[in-house]
Design a protein around this motif. Structure first.
Motif, PDB file in Angstrom:
ATOM      1  N   VAL A  12       0.857  -1.203   0.000  1.00  0.00           N
ATOM      2  CA  VAL A  12       0.000   0.000   0.000  1.00  0.00           C
ATOM      3  C   VAL A  12       0.880   1.236   0.000  1.00  0.00           C
ATOM      4  O   VAL A  12       1.850   1.318   0.750  1.00  0.00           O
ATOM      5  CB  VAL A  12      -1.007   0.045   1.189  1.00  0.00           C
ATOM      6  N   GLU A  13       0.550   2.169  -0.872  1.00  0.00           N
ATOM      7  CA  GLU A  13       1.385   3.372  -1.057  1.00  0.00           C
ATOM      8  C   GLU A  13       0.470   4.593  -1.144  1.00  0.00           C
ATOM      9  O   GLU A  13      -0.513   4.583  -1.867  1.00  0.00           O
ATOM     10  CB  GLU A  13       2.235   3.194  -2.326  1.00  0.00           C
ATOM     11  N   ARG A  14       0.864   5.645  -0.432  1.00  0.00           N
ATOM     12  CA  ARG A  14      -0.012   6.829  -0.370  1.00  0.00           C
ATOM     13  C   ARG A  14      -0.040   7.610  -1.688  1.00  0.00           C
ATOM     14  O   ARG A  14      -1.025   8.266  -2.004  1.00  0.00           O
ATOM     15  CB  ARG A  14       0.421   7.700   0.808  1.00  0.00           C
ATOM     16  N   PHE A  55      21.270   6.939  -6.797  1.00  0.00           N
ATOM     17  CA  PHE A  55      21.306   5.657  -6.097  1.00  0.00           C
ATOM     18  C   PHE A  55      22.565   5.618  -5.219  1.00  0.00           C
ATOM     19  O   PHE A  55      23.461   4.801  -5.419  1.00  0.00           O
ATOM     20  CB  PHE A  55      21.340   4.498  -7.099  1.00  0.00           C
ATOM     21  N   ASP A  56      22.638   6.516  -4.246  1.00  0.00           N
ATOM     22  CA  ASP A  56      23.825   6.542  -3.390  1.00  0.00           C
ATOM     23  C   ASP A  56      23.811   5.355  -2.428  1.00  0.00           C
ATOM     24  O   ASP A  56      22.752   4.826  -2.091  1.00  0.00           O
ATOM     25  CB  ASP A  56      23.876   7.857  -2.618  1.00  0.00           C
ATOM     26  N   GLY A  57      25.019   4.978  -2.008  1.00  0.00           N
ATOM     27  CA  GLY A  57      25.140   3.811  -1.129  1.00  0.00           C
ATOM     28  C   GLY A  57      25.424   2.546  -1.915  1.00  0.00           C
ATOM     29  O   GLY A  57      25.668   1.487  -1.335  1.00  0.00           O
ATOM     30  N   VAL A  66      20.473   6.500   2.725  1.00  0.00           N
ATOM     31  CA  VAL A  66      20.460   6.787   1.279  1.00  0.00           C
ATOM     32  C   VAL A  66      19.782   5.674   0.462  1.00  0.00           C
ATOM     33  O   VAL A  66      19.520   4.580   0.959  1.00  0.00           O
ATOM     34  CB  VAL A  66      21.886   7.079   0.746  1.00  0.00           C
ATOM     35  N   THR A  67      19.534   5.986  -0.807  1.00  0.00           N
ATOM     36  CA  THR A  67      18.641   5.178  -1.653  1.00  0.00           C
ATOM     37  C   THR A  67      19.004   3.688  -1.745  1.00  0.00           C
ATOM     38  O   THR A  67      18.174   2.824  -1.457  1.00  0.00           O
ATOM     39  CB  THR A  67      18.605   5.787  -3.072  1.00  0.00           C
ATOM     40  N   ALA A  68      20.234   3.390  -2.189  1.00  0.00           N
ATOM     41  CA  ALA A  68      20.574   1.974  -2.424  1.00  0.00           C
ATOM     42  C   ALA A  68      20.606   1.196  -1.109  1.00  0.00           C
ATOM     43  O   ALA A  68      20.202   0.018  -1.062  1.00  0.00           O
ATOM     44  CB  ALA A  68      21.919   1.869  -3.142  1.00  0.00           C
TER      45      ALA A  68
HETATM   46  C1  LIG Z   1      15.632  16.140  -0.348  1.00  0.00           C
HETATM   47  C2  LIG Z   1      16.333  14.829  -0.243  1.00  0.00           C
HETATM   48  C3  LIG Z   1      17.499  14.630  -0.959  1.00  0.00           C
HETATM   49  C4  LIG Z   1      18.133  13.408  -0.883  1.00  0.00           C
HETATM   50  N1  LIG Z   1      19.257  13.204  -1.640  1.00  0.00           N
HETATM   51  C5  LIG Z   1      19.749  11.959  -1.757  1.00  0.00           C
HETATM   52  C6  LIG Z   1      20.752  11.670  -2.718  1.00  0.00           C
HETATM   53  O1  LIG Z   1      21.234  12.553  -3.419  1.00  0.00           O
HETATM   54  N2  LIG Z   1      21.155  10.379  -2.837  1.00  0.00           N
HETATM   55  C7  LIG Z   1      20.600   9.365  -2.078  1.00  0.00           C
HETATM   56  O2  LIG Z   1      20.944   8.201  -2.287  1.00  0.00           O
HETATM   57  N3  LIG Z   1      19.700   9.629  -1.140  1.00  0.00           N
HETATM   58  C8  LIG Z   1      19.240  10.885  -0.968  1.00  0.00           C
HETATM   59  N4  LIG Z   1      18.273  11.145  -0.058  1.00  0.00           N
HETATM   60  C9  LIG Z   1      17.931  10.116   0.958  1.00  0.00           C
HETATM   61  C10 LIG Z   1      17.166   8.912   0.517  1.00  0.00           C
HETATM   62  O3  LIG Z   1      17.148   8.561  -0.769  1.00  0.00           O
HETATM   63  C11 LIG Z   1      15.870   8.622   1.251  1.00  0.00           C
HETATM   64  O4  LIG Z   1      15.948   8.812   2.587  1.00  0.00           O
HETATM   65  C12 LIG Z   1      15.275   7.274   0.834  1.00  0.00           C
HETATM   66  O5  LIG Z   1      14.174   7.670   0.112  1.00  0.00           O
HETATM   67  C13 LIG Z   1      14.898   6.321   1.960  1.00  0.00           C
HETATM   68  O6  LIG Z   1      14.035   5.335   1.463  1.00  0.00           O
HETATM   69  P1  LIG Z   1      12.708   4.942   2.226  1.00  0.00           P
HETATM   70  O7  LIG Z   1      12.097   3.840   1.458  1.00  0.00           O
HETATM   71  O8  LIG Z   1      12.996   4.776   3.654  1.00  0.00           O
HETATM   72  O9  LIG Z   1      11.763   6.252   2.138  1.00  0.00           O
HETATM   73  P2  LIG Z   1      10.987   6.825   0.881  1.00  0.00           P
HETATM   74  O10 LIG Z   1      11.732   6.584  -0.368  1.00  0.00           O
HETATM   75  O11 LIG Z   1      10.640   8.225   1.228  1.00  0.00           O
HETATM   76  O12 LIG Z   1       9.650   5.953   0.830  1.00  0.00           O
HETATM   77  C14 LIG Z   1       8.621   6.036   1.759  1.00  0.00           C
HETATM   78  C15 LIG Z   1       7.310   5.763   1.014  1.00  0.00           C
HETATM   79  O13 LIG Z   1       6.254   5.544   1.932  1.00  0.00           O
HETATM   80  C16 LIG Z   1       5.102   6.253   1.501  1.00  0.00           C
HETATM   81  N5  LIG Z   1       4.334   6.499   2.712  1.00  0.00           N
HETATM   82  C17 LIG Z   1       4.644   7.311   3.757  1.00  0.00           C
HETATM   83  N6  LIG Z   1       3.766   7.188   4.740  1.00  0.00           N
HETATM   84  C18 LIG Z   1       2.849   6.267   4.330  1.00  0.00           C
HETATM   85  C19 LIG Z   1       1.711   5.687   4.946  1.00  0.00           C
HETATM   86  N7  LIG Z   1       1.349   6.014   6.191  1.00  0.00           N
HETATM   87  N8  LIG Z   1       0.997   4.778   4.241  1.00  0.00           N
HETATM   88  C20 LIG Z   1       1.364   4.437   2.971  1.00  0.00           C
HETATM   89  N9  LIG Z   1       2.460   4.953   2.346  1.00  0.00           N
HETATM   90  C21 LIG Z   1       3.196   5.835   3.040  1.00  0.00           C
HETATM   91  C22 LIG Z   1       5.645   7.484   0.816  1.00  0.00           C
HETATM   92  O14 LIG Z   1       4.734   8.056  -0.093  1.00  0.00           O
HETATM   93  C23 LIG Z   1       6.886   6.920   0.124  1.00  0.00           C
HETATM   94  O15 LIG Z   1       6.611   6.437  -1.163  1.00  0.00           O
HETATM   95  C24 LIG Z   1      17.623  12.376  -0.071  1.00  0.00           C
HETATM   96  C25 LIG Z   1      16.448  12.589   0.670  1.00  0.00           C
HETATM   97  C26 LIG Z   1      15.808  13.800   0.577  1.00  0.00           C
HETATM   98  C27 LIG Z   1      14.560  14.002   1.318  1.00  0.00           C
END
Ligand SMILES: Cc1cc2nc3c(=O)[nH]c(=O)nc-3n(C[C@H](O)[C@H](O)[C@H](O)COP(=O)(O)OP(=O)(O)OC[C@H]3O[C@@H](n4cnc5c(N)ncnc54)[C@H](O)[C@@H]3O)c2cc1C
Length: 431
Positions: A34-36, A52-54, A383-385
């Motif tokens: 489920v995704e918002r 895709f850092d990391g 970070v992403t990766a």
């Molecule tokens: C401005 C910014 C710049 C960045 N720059 C870099 C960079 O250059 N290189 C790098 O590698 N990383 C970067 N990062 C860090 C990194 O990529 C993120 O922290 C990464 O997205 C972590 O992955 P995640 O899956 O935890 O979170 P996310 O990718 O944010 O995924 C969370 C998901 O959950 C969904 N969601 C949230 N709450 C709910 C809910 N209650 N119910 C259903 N869905 C929900 C959201 O819509 C989202 O799709 C950056 C981050 C930010 C914010």
């Protein structure tokens, strides 16, 4: 209220969540994502960030994350089959200075995620425009997660749950202890400006006018600015807005979204009217969401610490490897480099399975930037990766737990590691 039953529920389809959903389904569990938003990808597609850092250990150039992160890069034409080193990536998509790789088009990522989800449709269902919004906890287990969407409220009864919301929403509502950094890293609204013809003076002038706008009160905060021509020679992808806020507070998050949008437009206007190269430019788009770096993290059975990064602590139950530097964004204006602090560059380090396991609830894993890590350590592991690697591990663990009628909270991380190794994922900390 309507009820849906599934083996594994993945809440949040971002970097960690898409990898978790795919790996859970591929390992035989009936999985619901489920995704918002109306698409998967998290930071990549909700904020528009292609990096895709990391993935790459900067000093050696070798990959420390493979698995689904690498598969996605291969499918997007960024990495060769069997790639394991920075030299195996498309050279025009590498930023050698950072040890970083990026995808050429973030929109394509939405299509690729859809395609992969549909390919596994026998085991994997997705509900977009659906927000996890409440939990029921009975005897130390989450018995149901409530989601809200156009059907109204629906209860999801899942055997195992993965919280990949970035904010640890599910864990928090289930009463698992969480922490936040003090101060929190700021939010950033990324945006893109078209028809820019950069000249020698562009970069310095762009910085100068933002300093003026900040001093004169038109721009409360900014950083860099980063003028990045990653997508096209005449398209400026801007890393510059900086909005301090707590994105787990609905009103503050809304204020930040409004402020970020306003600041992005202010920056565009300043540049268009005053900076050589921007005369005929136009604003393409922002977001669609402001980017959130830092909110809740669980206090798990193990917490990744700065000391772990400094001493490269080894864990038998390592399920992923981190390698990014301590990338801490302060909540105030800074010029040039975006981060403050030492920017310490760790050697490839182990991340224990137990950093995904919250306290108090036995059928929940927390993957992505909200896994259990100290403020400093999470500035690297967020970070992403790395988030994708954590998600992939969580998906494997959830599927294995379902298969063996066990719970993810007591499951043996060494078995998760072994399974990950069989699918070319898992930790690659050792050379
Ligand atoms: C401005 C910014 C710049 C960045 N720059 C870099 C960079 O250059 N290189 C790098 O590698 N990383 C970067 N990062 C860090 C990194 O990529 C993120 O922290 C990464 O997205 C972590 O992955 P995640 O899956 O935890 O979170 P996310 O990718 O944010 O995924 C969370 C998901 O959950 C969904 N969601 C949230 N709450 C709910 C809910 N209650 N119910 C259903 N869905 C929900 C959201 O819509 C989202 O799709 C950056 C981050 C930010 C914010």
């Amino acid at each position: 209220m309507k009820t849906i039953q599934t083996d594994v529920l993945v809440c949040g389809g971002g970097c960690a969540g898409i990898a978790a959903a795919l790996s859970s389904a591929r390992n035989g569990a009936k999985t619901l994502l489920v995704e918002r938003a109306g698409f998967s990808g998290g930071i990549i597609t909700t904020v528009g960030l292609p990096y895709f850092d990391g993935l790459i250990d900067k000093p050696s150039g070798r990959f420390v994350v493979k698995g689904i992160a690498l598969e996605l890069l291969q499918k997007l034409g960024v990495a060769k089959e069997g790639a394991k080193h920075i030299d195996d990536l498309r050279p025009d998509l590498i930023t050698k200075y950072w040890g970083s790789v990026y995808i050429p088009n973030v929109e394509e990522f939405k299509l690729l995620s859809d395609e992969l989800i549909l390919k596994h449709r026998d085991n994997l269902k997705v509900l977009y425009h659906s927000m996890a919004c409440d939990v029921e906890v009975k005897a130390g287990r989450i018995s149901a997660v409530t989601i809200a969407n156009k059907d109204g409220l629906t209860r999801i009864e899942a055997k195992q749950i993965i919280d990949s919301t970035g904010d640890g929403d599910v864990a928090h509502w289930a009463g698992c202890p969480t922490i936040k950094s003090t101060p929190l890293m700021p939010l950033t609204m990324h945006f893109r400006i078209g028809n820019v013809v950069p000249v020698k003076e562009t970069k310095d002038a762009a910085k100068k006018v933002l300093i003026e706008a900040h001093k004169e009160g038109r721009l409360p905060n900014f950083y860099g600015p980063g003028l990045i021509f990653a997508f096209a020679k005449d398209e400026c992808y801007v890393h510059a807005t900086r909005v301090p806020a707590d994105a787990t507070d609905a009103a503050d998050f809304t204020r930040a979204e409004i402020q970020g949008r306003k600041d992005a437009w202010t920056i565009f206007n300043e540049w268009k009217t005053k900076v050589p190269g921007f005369e005929n430019s136009y604003y393409i788009m922002s977001g669609p969401y402001i980017g959130v770096r830092d909110t809740r993290r669980i206090v798990g059975l193990n917490m990744l610490s700065l000391e772990d990064l400094q001493k490269t602590t080894r864990h038998d139950d390592a399920i992923a490897t981190g390698c990014w530097f301590l990338d801490i964004h302060p909540p105030e204006t800074t010029l040039d480099k975006p981060f403050t602090g030492s920017g310490f560059q760790p050697k490839p380090y182990d991340i224990s399975y137990r950093t995904l396991i919250p306290q108090n609830v036995s059928n929940l894993l927390v993957a992505g930037r909200c896994h259990s890590a100290s403020s400093e350590a999470s500035a690297s592991s967020r970070v992403t990766a790395t988030a994708m690697a954590l998600g992939e591990a969580a998906g494997v663990a959830a599927a294995l737990a379902v298969k063996s009628n066990s719970e993810v909270g007591v499951f043996d991380g060494v078995k998760v590691r072994e399974k990950l190794a069989n699918q070319n994922a898992g930790p690659f900390s050792e050379v």
